[in-house]
Scaffold this motif. Sequence first.
Motif, PDB file in Angstrom:
ATOM      1  N   GLY A 141       0.799  -1.215   0.000  1.00 25.98           N
ATOM      2  CA  GLY A 141       0.000   0.000   0.000  1.00 25.98           C
ATOM      3  C   GLY A 141       0.828   1.260   0.000  1.00 25.98           C
ATOM      4  N   THR A 142       1.998   1.202  -0.624  1.00 23.52           N
ATOM      5  CA  THR A 142       2.926   2.337  -0.579  1.00 23.52           C
ATOM      6  C   THR A 142       2.571   3.437  -1.556  1.00 23.52           C
ATOM      7  OG1 THR A 142       4.399   1.378  -2.250  1.00 23.52           O
ATOM      8  CG2 THR A 142       4.779   0.750   0.049  1.00 23.52           C
ATOM      9  N   GLY A 143       1.888   3.084  -2.648  1.00 23.38           N
ATOM     10  CA  GLY A 143       1.626   4.065  -3.698  1.00 23.38           C
ATOM     11  C   GLY A 143       2.869   4.409  -4.493  1.00 23.38           C
ATOM     12  N   ILE A 144       3.911   3.592  -4.314  1.00 26.70           N
ATOM     13  CA  ILE A 144       5.191   3.825  -4.988  1.00 26.70           C
ATOM     14  C   ILE A 144       5.487   2.652  -5.911  1.00 26.70           C
ATOM     15  CG2 ILE A 144       7.683   4.106  -4.651  1.00 26.70           C
ATOM     16  CD1 ILE A 144       7.018   5.297  -1.885  1.00 26.70           C
ATOM     17  N   SER A 145       5.848   2.940  -7.144  1.00 24.85           N
ATOM     18  CA  SER A 145       6.160   1.871  -8.093  1.00 24.85           C
ATOM     19  C   SER A 145       7.629   1.474  -7.988  1.00 24.85           C
ATOM     20  CB  SER A 145       5.833   2.311  -9.523  1.00 24.85           C
ATOM     21  OG  SER A 145       6.561   3.475  -9.872  1.00 24.85           O
ATOM     22  N   PHE A 146       7.929   0.257  -8.437  1.00 26.68           N
ATOM     23  CA  PHE A 146       9.313  -0.202  -8.460  1.00 26.68           C
ATOM     24  C   PHE A 146       9.818  -0.213  -9.907  1.00 26.68           C
ATOM     25  CE2 PHE A 146       6.614  -4.009  -8.591  1.00 26.68           C
ATOM     26  CZ  PHE A 146       7.159  -4.731  -9.637  1.00 26.68           C
ATOM     27  N   ASP A 147      11.037  -0.649 -10.104  1.00 33.88           N
ATOM     28  CA  ASP A 147      11.625  -0.723 -11.437  1.00 33.88           C
ATOM     29  C   ASP A 147      10.952  -1.849 -12.229  1.00 33.88           C
ATOM     30  OD1 ASP A 147      13.161  -0.935 -13.697  1.00 33.88           O
ATOM     31  OD2 ASP A 147      15.065  -1.252 -12.655  1.00 33.88           O
ATOM     32  N   TRP A 148      10.203  -1.496 -13.251  1.00 30.08           N
ATOM     33  CA  TRP A 148       9.428  -2.475 -14.006  1.00 30.08           C
ATOM     34  C   TRP A 148      10.195  -3.072 -15.186  1.00 30.08           C
ATOM     35  CZ3 TRP A 148       4.480   1.066 -14.297  1.00 30.08           C
ATOM     36  CH2 TRP A 148       3.834   1.048 -13.044  1.00 30.08           C
ATOM     37  N   SER A 149      11.463  -2.780 -15.306  1.00 28.83           N
ATOM     38  CA  SER A 149      12.212  -3.218 -16.487  1.00 28.83           C
ATOM     39  C   SER A 149      12.336  -4.738 -16.588  1.00 28.83           C
ATOM     40  CB  SER A 149      13.604  -2.583 -16.501  1.00 28.83           C
ATOM     41  OG  SER A 149      14.339  -2.913 -15.331  1.00 28.83           O
ATOM     42  N   ASP A 150      12.195  -5.458 -15.459  1.00 30.64           N
ATOM     43  CA  ASP A 150      12.325  -6.914 -15.476  1.00 30.64           C
ATOM     44  C   ASP A 150      10.978  -7.636 -15.440  1.00 30.64           C
ATOM     45  OD1 ASP A 150      15.102  -6.797 -15.521  1.00 30.64           O
ATOM     46  OD2 ASP A 150      15.259  -6.739 -13.344  1.00 30.64           O
ATOM     47  N   VAL A 151       9.907  -6.900 -15.659  1.00 36.75           N
ATOM     48  CA  VAL A 151       8.577  -7.494 -15.561  1.00 36.75           C
ATOM     49  C   VAL A 151       8.407  -8.681 -16.507  1.00 36.75           C
ATOM     50  CG1 VAL A 151       6.160  -7.058 -16.186  1.00 36.75           C
ATOM     51  CG2 VAL A 151       7.329  -5.535 -14.606  1.00 36.75           C
ATOM     52  N   THR A 152       9.003  -8.613 -17.685  1.00 35.69           N
ATOM     53  CA  THR A 152       8.854  -9.717 -18.641  1.00 35.69           C
ATOM     54  C   THR A 152       9.415 -11.027 -18.078  1.00 35.69           C
ATOM     55  OG1 THR A 152      10.886  -8.957 -19.726  1.00 35.69           O
ATOM     56  CG2 THR A 152       8.794  -8.299 -20.719  1.00 35.69           C
ATOM     57  N   GLN A 153      10.442 -10.948 -17.231  1.00 29.94           N
ATOM     58  CA  GLN A 153      10.981 -12.159 -16.609  1.00 29.94           C
ATOM     59  C   GLN A 153       9.954 -12.785 -15.664  1.00 29.94           C
ATOM     60  OE1 GLN A 153      14.934 -12.023 -14.903  1.00 29.94           O
ATOM     61  NE2 GLN A 153      15.447 -10.214 -16.114  1.00 29.94           N
ATOM     62  N   TYR A 154       9.282 -11.941 -14.892  1.00 26.95           N
ATOM     63  CA  TYR A 154       8.284 -12.435 -13.955  1.00 26.95           C
ATOM     64  C   TYR A 154       7.124 -13.086 -14.723  1.00 26.95           C
ATOM     65  CZ  TYR A 154      10.628  -8.568 -11.503  1.00 26.95           C
ATOM     66  OH  TYR A 154      11.549  -7.685 -11.011  1.00 26.95           O
ATOM     67  N   ILE A 155       6.731 -12.436 -15.808  1.00 25.28           N
ATOM     68  CA  ILE A 155       5.646 -12.971 -16.640  1.00 25.28           C
ATOM     69  C   ILE A 155       6.036 -14.331 -17.195  1.00 25.28           C
ATOM     70  CG2 ILE A 155       4.327 -12.618 -18.763  1.00 25.28           C
ATOM     71  CD1 ILE A 155       4.574  -9.588 -18.260  1.00 25.28           C
ATOM     72  N   SER A 156       7.269 -14.446 -17.647  1.00 25.87           N
ATOM     73  CA  SER A 156       7.754 -15.689 -18.235  1.00 25.87           C
ATOM     74  C   SER A 156       7.710 -16.839 -17.229  1.00 25.87           C
ATOM     75  CB  SER A 156       9.182 -15.504 -18.753  1.00 25.87           C
ATOM     76  OG  SER A 156       9.689 -16.715 -19.275  1.00 25.87           O
ATOM     77  N   VAL A 157       8.186 -16.578 -16.009  1.00 22.20           N
ATOM     78  CA  VAL A 157       8.185 -17.605 -14.967  1.00 22.20           C
ATOM     79  C   VAL A 157       6.753 -18.008 -14.617  1.00 22.20           C
ATOM     80  CG1 VAL A 157       8.740 -18.109 -12.554  1.00 22.20           C
ATOM     81  CG2 VAL A 157      10.397 -16.907 -13.988  1.00 22.20           C
ATOM     82  N   ALA A 158       5.880 -17.013 -14.453  1.00 24.32           N
ATOM     83  CA  ALA A 158       4.495 -17.296 -14.082  1.00 24.32           C
ATOM     84  C   ALA A 158       3.790 -18.127 -15.157  1.00 24.32           C
ATOM     85  CB  ALA A 158       3.745 -15.991 -13.844  1.00 24.32           C
ATOM     86  N   LYS A 159       3.998 -17.779 -16.401  1.00 23.44           N
ATOM     87  CA  LYS A 159       3.350 -18.524 -17.489  1.00 23.44           C
ATOM     88  C   LYS A 159       3.880 -19.954 -17.565  1.00 23.44           C
ATOM     89  CE  LYS A 159       1.944 -14.769 -20.561  1.00 23.44           C
ATOM     90  NZ  LYS A 159       2.120 -14.142 -21.896  1.00 23.44           N
TER      91      LYS A 159
END
Length: 214
Positions: A141-159
């Motif tokens: 609930g911070t309202g602060i975003s993190f570095d999204w540059s590696d999001v595709t890696q997370y998507i790949s693992v989840a899929k």
Amino acid sequence: MKSPYVKICGNQSLQDVQTTVKVGVDYIGFIFAESKRYVKPKDVANWLKNVSNVNRTKSVGVFVNPNLKEVESIIQSVPLDVIQLHGIESPSFVDAVKKTTGKQVWKALHYKKDVVEDMKKFCSFVDGFVIDSQVKGMWGGTGISFDWSDVTQYISVAKKERKQLFIAGGINEENVEYLLQKGVQGIDLASGVESNQRKDLNRIKGFLERVKKS
């Protein structure tokens, strides 16, 4: 391409619930841990009884380092579809929660460079992940975003592991385009659709319209 799932978290009143459910979001979240958005389980149970269309929107209970009895007690009175563990719970505890409750369980992980390794540790025990910002002294609930540059890696693992994946932290109508372009599966937000710390119907509608255009 299918639009991402949307979870609106941190609902604090019957009005919040009515507003969120009215527009048919996929998931509605409630905080059962120390937080400015903490809510009492008995209140949530009453709110969910007093809204129409709730069967189309799944309910998520957010816990931070609970014990098993606490989780069991709350699900006896609150019709939760998903248990989200947002602390430093171990894989064995997550496994125990899932086996004991029979509910879907999501593990929230705070962003760091090797968060993919943490995902792999929990893959055998969870139905999904929430990747959130890491801010000292706060679990979420911070309202602060993190570095999204590696999001595709997370998507790949989840899929690959056939798990749901939500990105959380500081998401709003203005910056969600980046995540949409990456093909994110789920979006988890709270303050991004609030005005004066309450869910704002127009902001929610605007956000969902933006997401559905992806």
